[in-house]
Design an enzyme around this catalytic site. Structure first.
Site, PDB file in Angstrom:
ATOM      1  N   LYS A 136     -32.981  12.223 -62.568  1.00  0.00           N
ATOM      2  CA  LYS A 136     -31.546  12.757 -62.723  1.00  0.00           C
ATOM      3  C   LYS A 136     -31.172  12.583 -64.197  1.00  0.00           C
ATOM      4  O   LYS A 136     -30.379  13.537 -64.661  1.00  0.00           O
ATOM      5  CB  LYS A 136     -30.459  11.902 -61.869  1.00  0.00           C
ATOM      6  N   TYR A 188     -35.678   8.426 -58.691  1.00  0.00           N
ATOM      7  CA  TYR A 188     -34.452   9.245 -58.766  1.00  0.00           C
ATOM      8  C   TYR A 188     -33.593   9.168 -59.893  1.00  0.00           C
ATOM      9  O   TYR A 188     -33.211  10.304 -60.589  1.00  0.00           O
ATOM     10  CB  TYR A 188     -33.475   9.005 -57.430  1.00  0.00           C
TER      11      TYR A 188
HETATM   12  P1  NAI Z   1     -28.933  17.106 -48.649  1.00  0.00           P
HETATM   13  O1  NAI Z   1     -30.108  16.328 -48.378  1.00  0.00           O
HETATM   14  O2  NAI Z   1     -27.931  17.259 -47.792  1.00  0.00           O
HETATM   15  O3  NAI Z   1     -29.278  18.309 -49.582  1.00  0.00           O
HETATM   16  C1  NAI Z   1     -30.419  18.603 -50.101  1.00  0.00           C
HETATM   17  C2  NAI Z   1     -31.142  19.913 -49.849  1.00  0.00           C
HETATM   18  O4  NAI Z   1     -32.107  20.010 -50.660  1.00  0.00           O
HETATM   19  C3  NAI Z   1     -31.613  19.731 -48.303  1.00  0.00           C
HETATM   20  O5  NAI Z   1     -30.958  20.620 -47.724  1.00  0.00           O
HETATM   21  C4  NAI Z   1     -33.009  20.000 -48.502  1.00  0.00           C
HETATM   22  O6  NAI Z   1     -33.683  20.704 -47.305  1.00  0.00           O
HETATM   23  C5  NAI Z   1     -33.071  20.729 -49.871  1.00  0.00           C
HETATM   24  N1  NAI Z   1     -34.368  20.448 -50.509  1.00  0.00           N
HETATM   25  C6  NAI Z   1     -35.220  19.281 -50.865  1.00  0.00           C
HETATM   26  N2  NAI Z   1     -36.449  19.650 -51.028  1.00  0.00           N
HETATM   27  C7  NAI Z   1     -36.601  21.051 -51.566  1.00  0.00           C
HETATM   28  C8  NAI Z   1     -37.325  21.621 -52.230  1.00  0.00           C
HETATM   29  N3  NAI Z   1     -38.561  21.448 -52.643  1.00  0.00           N
HETATM   30  N4  NAI Z   1     -36.905  23.162 -52.407  1.00  0.00           N
HETATM   31  C9  NAI Z   1     -35.846  23.574 -51.808  1.00  0.00           C
HETATM   32  N5  NAI Z   1     -35.033  22.858 -51.139  1.00  0.00           N
HETATM   33  C10 NAI Z   1     -35.292  21.348 -51.044  1.00  0.00           C
HETATM   34  O7  NAI Z   1     -28.182  16.164 -49.799  1.00  0.00           O
HETATM   35  P2  NAI Z   1     -26.863  16.334 -50.719  1.00  0.00           P
HETATM   36  O8  NAI Z   1     -26.264  15.122 -50.913  1.00  0.00           O
HETATM   37  O9  NAI Z   1     -26.211  17.654 -50.421  1.00  0.00           O
HETATM   38  O10 NAI Z   1     -27.713  16.503 -52.226  1.00  0.00           O
HETATM   39  C11 NAI Z   1     -27.336  17.766 -52.891  1.00  0.00           C
HETATM   40  C12 NAI Z   1     -27.919  17.428 -54.544  1.00  0.00           C
HETATM   41  O11 NAI Z   1     -26.713  16.231 -54.828  1.00  0.00           O
HETATM   42  C13 NAI Z   1     -29.049  16.600 -54.748  1.00  0.00           C
HETATM   43  O12 NAI Z   1     -29.594  17.015 -55.897  1.00  0.00           O
HETATM   44  C14 NAI Z   1     -28.622  15.038 -54.900  1.00  0.00           C
HETATM   45  O13 NAI Z   1     -29.777  14.347 -55.564  1.00  0.00           O
HETATM   46  C15 NAI Z   1     -27.337  15.129 -55.560  1.00  0.00           C
HETATM   47  N6  NAI Z   1     -26.505  14.022 -55.371  1.00  0.00           N
HETATM   48  C16 NAI Z   1     -25.847  13.775 -54.088  1.00  0.00           C
HETATM   49  C17 NAI Z   1     -24.828  12.616 -54.395  1.00  0.00           C
HETATM   50  C18 NAI Z   1     -24.126  12.367 -52.938  1.00  0.00           C
HETATM   51  O14 NAI Z   1     -23.481  11.526 -52.771  1.00  0.00           O
HETATM   52  N7  NAI Z   1     -24.274  13.162 -52.034  1.00  0.00           N
HETATM   53  C19 NAI Z   1     -24.897  11.817 -55.170  1.00  0.00           C
HETATM   54  C20 NAI Z   1     -25.510  12.095 -56.456  1.00  0.00           C
HETATM   55  C21 NAI Z   1     -26.381  13.273 -56.472  1.00  0.00           C
END
Ligand code: NAI
Length: 301
Positions: free
Chosen positions: A169, A165
């Site tokens: 990133k 990851y």
């Molecule tokens: P989340 O798991 O709620 O959202 C990620 C979304 O991406 C999910 O709805 C999933 O279905 C979708 N997804 C996964 N693979 C996919 C694909 N191949 N094609 C299309 N959609 C796909 O998690 P969150 O926390 O909302 O994450 C959003 C972004 O923020 C991610 O890139 C994550 O790495 C990043 N992030 C989140 C942090 C946090 O504290 N929540 C911290 C740092 C980064």
């Protein structure tokens, strides 16, 4: 001035839940037409369902906004192209791309398989590349584009159990650095957002604060600025719990050391090399070479 998005068309990937959903709702509430993309799989990237994206579209429409759902996996360039084609067919332009889709396959590097490494890099890094590639010519032709990469503190600074990851990133930051330079003459601005929020992705992490204090909606104000008309470019913005910070990739002035004892000089003067007074944020990679050449020229009198 109020940040408005009337007439703008945005794609938000991974917008079926968590941060992406909040970004999509916030953009739509301020006038953008939004493609709500989500594969709808599990946290580790297995499975697929259109239900999550459909529900977010229904929310936007119920609030008087415009949106369409899309179930493409960002890892599939053809499906991504079809998503972009559908948005162009419906609305005739594409102004904003928020690369947000993501998955986790955490394990210490000792236990991580190459398959888990590749998969995470494929979703985060190649997923953003696929989506950006599909909108790039459109944005160049219209001389306007706003693109955000979702990076992470894990990439910027490291985190136990997240080698895959973190590599993906930080790869996104490198992608941003170059695309911001290449996009400049066509007013394509490219930034990175490093969020902190309580979502499905972070549900296992114990939080010192009540969960509401880490709501993903508290990150979206930063995202809105990064994709607005007057957005900066090449910015890494931290956002979480109402806090906003800026991260930089910097370089120190360092030293000049040549000759047979250069390794010993590097060792002996490592503190000087590390000294942060005079540190700069280069505006392109060539700046490092310029610092080095300037020191070499000085040494040669
Ligand atoms: P989340 O798991 O709620 O959202 C990620 C979304 O991406 C999910 O709805 C999933 O279905 C979708 N997804 C996964 N693979 C996919 C694909 N191949 N094609 C299309 N959609 C796909 O998690 P969150 O926390 O909302 O994450 C959003 C972004 O923020 C991610 O890139 C994550 O790495 C990043 N992030 C989140 C942090 C946090 O504290 N929540 C911290 C740092 C980064």
């Amino acid at each position: 001035m109020a940040l408005g998005f009337d007439g703008r068309v945005a794609i938000v990937t991974g917008a079926g839940g968590g941060l992406g959903r909040e970004h999509a709702l916030a953009l739509a509430a301020r006038g953008a037409k939004v493609v709500v993309n989500d594969l709808g799989g599990a946290r580790d990237g297995t499975g697929a369902s259109s239900a999550a994206a459909d529900a977010v579209v229904a929310e936007i429409v119920a609030a008087g906004g415009e949106a369409i759902a899309n179930g493409a996996s960002v890892t599939d360039p053809e499906a991504v192209q079809a998503m972009v084609d559908a948005a162009m067919a419906k609305w005739g332009r594409l102004d904003i791309l928020v690369n947000n889709a993501g998955v986790l396959r955490d394990k210490s590097f000792a236990k991580m398989t190459l398959e888990d490494f590749r998969f995470v890099v494929d979703v985060h890094l190649m997923g953003a590349v696929n989506c950006t590639k599909a909108v790039w010519e459109i944005m160049r032709a219209q001389n306007y584009g706003r693109i955000v990469m979702t990076t992470s503190s894990s990439g910027l600074y490291g985190n136990f159990g997240q080698a895959n990851y973190a590599a993906a990133k930080m790869g996104l930051v490198g992608l941003m650095q170059t695309l911001a330079i290449e996009g400049q003459k066509n007013d394509i601005r490219v930034n990175s957002l490093a969020p902190t929020a309580h979502t499905r992705m972070t549900e296992d992490l114990g939080a010192a604060l009540p969960l509401e204090a880490l709501g993903p909606e508290l990150v979206s104000p930063g995202l809105l600025y990064l994709v607005s008309e007057d957005a900066p470019t090449r910015c890494i913005l931290g956002a979480g719990a109402g806090g906003f910070e800026r991260a930089y990739v910097t370089i120190t002035q360092g030293i000049h050391a040549v000759g047979p004892d250069a390794p010993e000089q590097v060792e002996a003067r490592f503190e000087e090399i590390s000294d942060r007074s005079g540190e700069i944020v280069p505006d392109m990679g060539a700046a490092q070479g310029m610092i080095e050449l300037t020191k070499a020229q000085k040494a040669h009198g």
